[in-house]
Design a protein around this motif. Sequence first.
Motif, short mmCIF file in Angstrom:
data_model
loop_
_atom_site.label_atom_id
_atom_site.label_comp_id
_atom_site.label_asym_id
_atom_site.label_seq_id
_atom_site.Cartn_x
_atom_site.Cartn_y
_atom_site.Cartn_z
N PHE A 65 44.10 60.91 15.16
CA PHE A 65 44.71 61.55 16.31
C PHE A 65 45.86 60.70 16.81
CE2 PHE A 65 40.61 63.66 16.50
CZ PHE A 65 40.90 64.90 17.03
N SER A 66 46.93 61.34 17.27
CA SER A 66 48.08 60.65 17.82
C SER A 66 48.59 61.40 19.04
CB SER A 66 49.23 60.59 16.79
OG SER A 66 48.81 59.97 15.61
N ILE A 67 49.28 60.68 19.91
CA ILE A 67 49.97 61.28 21.06
C ILE A 67 51.43 61.42 20.68
CG2 ILE A 67 50.69 60.96 23.46
CD1 ILE A 67 48.20 59.21 23.84
N GLU A 68 52.01 62.59 20.96
CA GLU A 68 53.43 62.81 20.69
C GLU A 68 54.25 62.18 21.81
OE1 GLU A 68 55.47 66.75 21.18
OE2 GLU A 68 55.44 66.61 19.00
N LEU A 69 55.20 61.33 21.44
CA LEU A 69 56.07 60.69 22.42
C LEU A 69 57.39 61.43 22.58
CD1 LEU A 69 55.55 56.97 21.35
CD2 LEU A 69 54.39 58.22 23.18
N GLY A 70 57.67 62.35 21.70
CA GLY A 70 58.94 63.07 21.71
C GLY A 70 59.82 62.58 20.57
N SER A 71 60.82 63.35 20.24
CA SER A 71 61.75 63.03 19.16
C SER A 71 61.04 62.70 17.85
CB SER A 71 62.64 61.85 19.56
OG SER A 71 63.36 62.15 20.72
N GLY A 72 59.91 63.37 17.59
CA GLY A 72 59.18 63.18 16.35
C GLY A 72 58.44 61.86 16.24
N LYS A 73 58.24 61.18 17.36
CA LYS A 73 57.54 59.90 17.35
C LYS A 73 56.13 60.08 17.90
CE LYS A 73 61.75 57.39 17.69
NZ LYS A 73 62.35 56.15 17.84
N TYR A 74 55.19 59.34 17.31
CA TYR A 74 53.79 59.44 17.69
C TYR A 74 53.18 58.04 17.81
CZ TYR A 74 54.22 64.31 16.31
OH TYR A 74 54.62 65.62 16.22
N VAL A 75 52.15 57.92 18.65
CA VAL A 75 51.38 56.69 18.74
C VAL A 75 49.93 57.04 18.42
CG1 VAL A 75 51.01 56.86 21.24
CG2 VAL A 75 50.84 54.66 20.12
N SER A 76 49.33 56.27 17.53
CA SER A 76 47.96 56.53 17.09
C SER A 76 46.97 56.23 18.20
CB SER A 76 47.64 55.68 15.86
OG SER A 76 46.31 55.91 15.46
N LEU A 77 45.88 57.00 18.24
CA LEU A 77 44.85 56.79 19.24
C LEU A 77 43.67 55.97 18.70
CD1 LEU A 77 44.85 60.28 20.94
CD2 LEU A 77 45.46 58.10 21.99
N SER A 78 43.71 55.55 17.46
CA SER A 78 42.64 54.70 16.93
C SER A 78 43.26 53.55 16.14
CB SER A 78 41.67 55.51 16.09
OG SER A 78 42.33 56.15 15.04
N GLN A 79 42.57 52.45 16.16
CA GLN A 79 43.06 51.24 15.49
C GLN A 79 42.75 51.22 14.00
OE1 GLN A 79 44.92 48.95 17.01
NE2 GLN A 79 44.83 50.16 18.89
N GLU A 80 41.74 51.96 13.59
CA GLU A 80 41.32 51.92 12.20
C GLU A 80 41.41 53.30 11.56
OE1 GLU A 80 36.59 52.02 12.71
OE2 GLU A 80 37.59 50.28 13.59
N LYS A 81 41.45 53.31 10.24
CA LYS A 81 41.46 54.58 9.50
C LYS A 81 40.07 55.18 9.48
CE LYS A 81 45.38 53.78 6.53
NZ LYS A 81 45.88 53.78 5.17
N HIS A 82 40.01 56.49 9.51
CA HIS A 82 38.75 57.22 9.44
C HIS A 82 38.83 58.22 8.29
CE1 HIS A 82 37.09 55.85 13.30
NE2 HIS A 82 38.35 55.84 13.69
N CYS A 83 37.72 58.36 7.60
CA CYS A 83 37.61 59.36 6.55
C CYS A 83 36.78 60.53 7.08
CB CYS A 83 36.92 58.78 5.32
SG CYS A 83 37.89 57.51 4.51
N TYR A 84 37.26 61.73 6.86
CA TYR A 84 36.53 62.91 7.31
C TYR A 84 35.12 62.93 6.74
CZ TYR A 84 35.07 67.73 7.81
OH TYR A 84 34.36 68.85 8.10
N SER A 85 34.99 62.58 5.48
CA SER A 85 33.68 62.66 4.81
C SER A 85 32.66 61.68 5.38
CB SER A 85 33.84 62.44 3.31
OG SER A 85 34.45 61.19 3.06
N ASN A 86 33.10 60.65 6.10
CA ASN A 86 32.19 59.64 6.67
C ASN A 86 32.16 59.67 8.19
OD1 ASN A 86 31.75 58.71 4.06
ND2 ASN A 86 33.32 57.14 4.22
N THR A 87 32.67 60.71 8.81
CA THR A 87 32.82 60.73 10.26
C THR A 87 32.08 61.90 10.87
OG1 THR A 87 35.00 59.69 10.06
CG2 THR A 87 34.53 60.82 12.13
N ASP A 88 31.35 61.63 11.94
CA ASP A 88 30.76 62.69 12.76
C ASP A 88 31.88 63.16 13.68
OD1 ASP A 88 29.70 64.07 14.98
OD2 ASP A 88 27.79 63.03 14.81
N MET A 89 32.42 64.34 13.41
CA MET A 89 33.61 64.80 14.13
C MET A 89 33.39 64.93 15.63
SD MET A 89 36.16 64.76 12.19
CE MET A 89 37.32 65.53 13.29
N ALA A 90 32.24 65.42 16.07
CA ALA A 90 32.00 65.56 17.50
C ALA A 90 32.05 64.20 18.19
CB ALA A 90 30.68 66.25 17.76
#
Length: 115
Positions: A65-90
């Motif tokens: 997940f990222s927050i849009e800052l405008g002009s096509g720029k984003y800041v990530s909301l998590s410090q580490e990578k997550h894999c869908y297959s290993n993540t409880d989405m809720a």
Amino acid sequence: MHQNDIKRMRMEIARTIKEVFGNRIKSLEIYDIVEVPSHWAFKIKFIVYDYFVVLFNYELDIIGFSIELGSGKYVSLSQEKHCYSNTDMATFINEIKEELELRIPDKYLIARGWM
């Protein structure tokens, strides 16, 4: 992965986002869908708390997940990578919700009945 599986995944993630955020979300859109053998990707964009434009990204099992800052720029909301297959989405989406609430002034959330 089959095309029906990725479509079902998109729908389930969008539904979970709606369930977790409830009335705090609007304008949910699924776009940039890639469905070719060995490359599956999509994005979900939405406005949350009438404050942030948030982007969920899925590509080859990596999610974030990222927050849009405008002009096509984003800041990530998590410090580490997550894999869908290993993540409880809720759980993951609830963690993102908490992270977003930390970035919004309490007065704003209280005034709108979200805190």
